[in-house]
Design a protein around this motif. Structure first.
Motif: not given
Length: 250
Positions: A201-219
């Motif tokens: 669950e921690k790994a999935d949460q970290a992956a989600d946060e990383a994905a959100r951060a990537k999306d925000e950076a792309q935006a």
């Protein structure tokens, strides 16, 4: 509770060892006199059950005596010995006191007597080859226990039944230990599964946060690109207007 359980286990173990020792003593005393020609011994010592009161009060019927192999040349009058002899026309073992020692041509012979035989010596004179050993002591009444054990009922009650109960108790203990071990392993496996789930669950949460951060950076990058394009467009427009303004002045 654990201390009481441990104490109970110790008591049961002590009882078992006492039964085992008693059984071993019974087996050895039985084996010791099974063959009249050869008396068994352990390290030179042999226990024997007294069958008559001929040596009373030194020891009496029902006592357990102990004899030890000895150097017959060192025997003296007054010593108590166990020897092969004939009793009621049967070959048997007897334990009596040496009344007299005779020696002729280097060969010794012994006249024996029971302390309780009113001064009447034994009928048969024995030689060195008849002597099994020298009496060294006895335990009062223990011979009766050996005789009781020699009966089928006594052996069953005192030896077989307690050992069977102890065996059942040990099997029960092994089963309980196995159950506790399985429970402990099950708990450990459950904890490992729970920990693995938490880590996942921690790994999935970290992956989600990383994905959100990537999306925000792309935006943010896209926004910066758009602003740059607008800025270039404004610059181009400003340069064009400046050129037109200069032409009008000319």
């Amino acid at each position: 509770m654990k201390a009481m359980k441990r104490a109970g286990t110790i008591v049961i173990s002590v009882i078992l060892w006492a039964i085992i020792l008693l059984a071993a003593l019974y087996a050895f005393t039985t084996m010791a006199t099974k063959d009249d020609q050869n008396v068994a011994s352990i390290l030179g010592y042999t226990p024997l059950v007294v069958e008559t009161d001929s040596m009373k009060p030194t020891f009496e019927s029902g006592d357990l005596i102990f004899i030890r192999k000895c150097d017959t040349s060192k025997l003296k009058e007054g010593d108590i010995i166990t020897f092969h002899t004939i009793i009621d026309n049967q070959y048997a073992l007897n334990t009596h006191r040496i009344q007299k020692i005779d020696e002729a041509n280097g060969v010794r012979s012994y006249t024996t007597i029971g302390d309780n035989n009113n001064g009447v010596a034994d009928q048969h004179v024995i030689s060195d080859g008849d002597i099994v050993g020298k009496y060294i002591g006895h335990v009062s009444g223990l011979g009766k226990v050996m005789n009781f054990l020699s009966s089928s009922m006594g052996f069953l009650i005192v030896i077989v039944l307690p050992m069977l109960l102890f065996f059942i108790y040990q099997v029960y203990n092994l089963i309980m230990i196995s159950i506790r071990l399985k429970k402990a392993m099950a708990v450990e496996n459950a904890e490992e599964i729970a920990n693995a789930r938490i880590q996942q669950e921690k790994a999935d949460q970290a992956a989600d946060e990383a994905a959100r951060a990537k999306d925000e950076a792309q935006a943010a990058l896209e926004e910066a690109k758009r602003l740059k394009e607008e800025a270039e467009a404004l610059k181009a427009k400003a340069e064009k207007e400046l050129k037109e303004a200069r032409k009008d002045e000319d």
